[in-house]
Write an enzyme that holds these catalytic residues in place. Structure first.
Site, mmCIF file in Angstrom:
data_model
loop_
_atom_site.group_PDB
_atom_site.id
_atom_site.type_symbol
_atom_site.label_atom_id
_atom_site.label_comp_id
_atom_site.label_asym_id
_atom_site.label_seq_id
_atom_site.Cartn_x
_atom_site.Cartn_y
_atom_site.Cartn_z
ATOM 1 N N MET A 273 0.802 -1.217 0.000
ATOM 2 C CA MET A 273 0.000 0.000 0.000
ATOM 3 C C MET A 273 0.838 1.272 0.000
ATOM 4 O O MET A 273 0.299 2.373 -0.045
ATOM 5 C CB MET A 273 -0.921 0.006 1.230
ATOM 6 C CG MET A 273 -1.946 -1.101 1.239
ATOM 7 S SD MET A 273 -3.077 -1.012 -0.173
ATOM 8 C CE MET A 273 -3.838 0.591 0.090
ATOM 9 N N ARG A 274 2.162 1.124 0.063
ATOM 10 C CA ARG A 274 2.986 2.327 0.127
ATOM 11 C C ARG A 274 2.844 3.158 -1.140
ATOM 12 O O ARG A 274 2.906 4.391 -1.100
ATOM 13 C CB ARG A 274 4.446 1.951 0.374
ATOM 14 C CG ARG A 274 5.349 3.166 0.570
ATOM 15 C CD ARG A 274 6.758 2.783 0.964
ATOM 16 N NE ARG A 274 6.811 2.280 2.324
ATOM 17 C CZ ARG A 274 7.187 1.056 2.653
ATOM 18 N NH1 ARG A 274 7.518 0.206 1.694
ATOM 19 N NH2 ARG A 274 7.221 0.673 3.904
#
Length: 708
Positions: A273-274
């Protein structure tokens, strides 16, 4: 002397935008700039500091706290009522050879031993707080230091727990790393921790190149006069960055924009999700930079172009990149185009000019490398000298001259299978090379196994050893004796221990080192069986992938026809290695002696460049020598000469069939190498041989340096 103005740099728009976005919002996570040498990467980073807005800091605070929002846990606090002053934004450069205590700080040894108090001495992270931290050649920085930098950049704080020190301080900075991919890549998990990445190349437009040279020459001739011409542009840029920083908290990231960012990241199949978080932060910064109070599609597009390319890599062999046409389709909610109806339209003519250029330049580079290898080391007079070959002194070899399909008569190029995960093996003994992840060695990081005077090792301070070294000299240095005592070794109570520089002892630490694995591969006609060469190529490629993860270097020498070439100079660049291996042809006679001597020259040059890096030579051959008169005798002499250099070597016998000549076993004896038959190690086990002689001896019961 003034630096080159940021606004005077031309041809690097993407890099300029990425640096500005992280200056507006340091939470984006910094910038990694990848590019060839001579593309003004360092010049532009150093110029950025001059356009960052000035800062107001607490006077006397070593951590540069903001007086309007002081850090309540600052080691130099509290700052209530403290005076403030204004200073320029700082640019702190982190050298590649920096130690961990220099980066995060450490115990103040002088105060600890002189005053008996535990005091913290700040490092480079503290100096870079609210400024710019620049790491040139970040791909050459030790992994544990990169982890410290990226953690601090992500959290905005640096926490130190070492040597009796427990400190946490602010560490908000713009992290910028530059690197040349030819010198090796960052590990994917570290690459992902950089917020944005930019691929920069020298411009190909002659007019633009002319302008670059003109400005550089003008700056070198009179830096002050040249920079003064851009003062107005620099001030305008500084004011715009300051305004964007003030506008940043007011920018709205609506649900529609957030959903579009998630859609883009999902479509490009990024891990984790970065990517979504960084893209959102960069889009907000881009909106603030352009004077908007809400994020639109233009902001998302600009952010995705910088935040996603390096997150699409699945392994080190994948080049970073982004399909901008697909990005536009997603942002405009357009369906993907259908494939062409005519399958013939998708032939080789559809290859892009960039791909053709890459292949062409690679072939040119290969031919230049094959034309000769510079040899600056003095040659031993006892070394076998090259021979003249001719039709009369070359024995016929039907298998070497058999025709085959390929790029040239008698040659073909075997394919490469999918690389596989290798087992962990380490060389025997304890080395002292560069820190890595393979063999045991005395390095700058690891577990403490002893102590030595400060000039003999680069480890941290060893306090007990330092105190023991200083204790016998206290009376001579004027430390008074305890009242009424008759012993010169008894002193007045709390007087501080008197320490001199000669007393300091540093830790000797044992960790892991990186190694050089040099393959010497027989590529003659007798090795032309497709499955055999596929196995050899795949094993070398798999070892290179493992070496990339463990920070090893790998080289490849091949020999066929009448010569040996250094097909892959010792490197950690997996992209270059993959191309070289895929293009390796097979066929012709077997110049075994030339291959061994090329390996000797390569190892000798590497020892001059890096004397501490241990090498392991793996010779992959069936032992035949068919190029020139007395080929076998000359090969034996070459092997004995190579053995005299003390290199650790392994011979992998590729001879197959019921009736074997056993030439590879004789070669192993002459080379004082370990002998391994190919049918014993297999294609998936060839890498196991690279673990070192002692390991294989334990597994098979064979004796190193003896043929089975």
């Amino acid at each position: 002397m003034r630096t080159f103005p940021f606004s005077a740099v031309v041809g690097s728009d993407d890099m300029a935008l990425a640096l500005i976005l992280t200056a507006v919002s340091p939470e984006v996570g910094g910038v990694l700039v990848r590019g060839e040498k001579g593309t003004a990467k360092s010049t532009m980073v150093r110029a950025l500091a001059s356009v960052l807005p000035e800062q107001t800091v607490v006077m006397g605070c070593r951590f540069g706290c903001d007086p309007d929002d002081p850090d309540p846990s600052c080691p130099d606090g509290p700052h209530a009522g403290a005076r403030a002053h204004t200073r320029s934004a700082r640019l702190v450069e982190l050298p590649v050879g920096a130690t961990e205590d220099r980066v995060i700080g450490s115990l103040d040894l002088q105060r600890a031993l002189g005053e008996g108090v535990t005091a913290y001495e700040p490092g480079l992270l503290a100096a870079a707080h609210r400024g710019l931290l620049y790491v040139d050649e970040v791909n050459l920085l030790h992994d544990h230091l990169v982890d410290l930098l990226l953690d601090a950049a992500a959290m905005g704080r640096s926490t130190v727990e070492r040597e009796g020190v427990s400190v946490s301080h602010g560490a908000k900075f713009v992290l910028v790393g530059t690197m040349n991919p030819e010198e090796g890549e960052l590990r994917p998990q570290l690459l992902d921790r950089f917020g944005l990445t930019v691929e920069i190349k020298a411009p190909r437009d002659p007019k633009l190149r002319t302008e670059v040279v003109r400005r550089r020459l003008a700056f070198d001739g009179n830096p002050n006069s040249f920079a003064a011409k851009y003062d107005d542009q620099e001030e305008t840029l500084r004011k715009r960055i300051s305004d964007a920083q003030l506008r940043l908290p007011t920018v709205e990231l609506g649900n529609e924009a957030l959903e579009k960012i998630a859609e883009v990241c999902a479509a490009f199949d990024v891990d984790g999700m970065r990517a979504d978080i960084v893209t959102a932060r960069a889009a907000v910064a881009h909106a603030a930079w352009n004077g908007r109070t809400s994020v639109d599609k233009a902001d998302i597009r600009a952010a995705a172009r910088l935040a996603l390319p390096h997150r699409r890599r699945r392994n080190p062999f994948d080049a970073p990149g982004l399909d901008e046409d697909l990005l536009d389709q997603i942002l405009e909610d357009q369906p993907e185009p259908e494939p062409p109806n005519d399958p013939d339209d998708r032939g080789s003519d559809d290859s892009s000019p960039d791909d053709q250029s890459l292949d062409g330049s690679q072939s040119q580079s290969q031919s230049q490398q094959d034309s000769g290898q510079p040899d600056s080391a003095p040659r031993n007079q006892s070394a076998p000298q090259p021979r003249d070959h001719g039709p009369a002194d070359t024995p016929a070899d039907a298998s070497d001259e058999s025709p085959s399909d390929g790029p040239a008569p008698g040659l073909h190029v075997a394919g490469v299978q999918e690389p596989y995960r290798t087992k962990f093996f380490a060389a025997s003994g304890i080395g002292g090379g560069e820190a890595g992840r393979r063999s045991r060695a005395i390095t700058s990081i690891g577990r403490t196994v002893g102590a030595a005077p400060g000039g003999e090792t680069s480890g941290g301070v060893h306090l007990p050893a330092t105190i023991r070294a200083a204790a016998p000299h206290q009376v001579a240095r004027g430390r008074t004796a305890r009242s009424g005592s008759t012993s010169r070794r008894e002193y007045d109570g709390p007087e501080a221990l008197r320490i001199q520089a000669s007393d300091v002892r540093r830790s000797i630490t044992e960790g892991r080192e990186s190694n050089l694995v040099l393959f010497c591969v027989d590529a003659s006609g007798s090795m032309a069986a497709r499955k055999r060469m596929e196995s050899v190529k795949t094993a070398v490629l798999s070892l290179l992938l493992d070496a990339y993860q463990r920070r090893d270097k790998v080289g490849l020498v091949t020999f066929r026809g009448r010569e040996a070439v250094l097909a892959l100079p010792p490197t950690s660049s997996v992209d270059t290695a993959a191309r070289r291996l895929e293009e390796l042809p097979t066929g012709g006679r077997t110049p075994l002696a030339e291959g061994l001597m090329m390996a000797e020259r390569t190892l000798r040059l590497e020892r001059l460049r890096d004397p501490k890096r241990r090498a392991l030579l793996i010779v992959v051959t069936d032992g035949r020598a068919t190029a020139g008169a007395d080929a076998l005798a000359y090969s034996r002499r070459a092997a004995e000469y190579l053995a005299a250099t003390g290199v650790d070597a392994i011979v992998v016998d590729c001879e197959t069939g019921r009736f074997r000549m056993g030439l590879a076993g004789s070669l192993a004896q002459s080379l004082d190498a370990q002998y391994v038959a190919l049918d014993e190690v297999g294609a998936s086990q060839l890498v196991s041989v690279a673990g070192g002689k002692s390991l294989h001896s334990e597994d098979t019961g064979q004796t190193p340096g003896r043929a089975a």
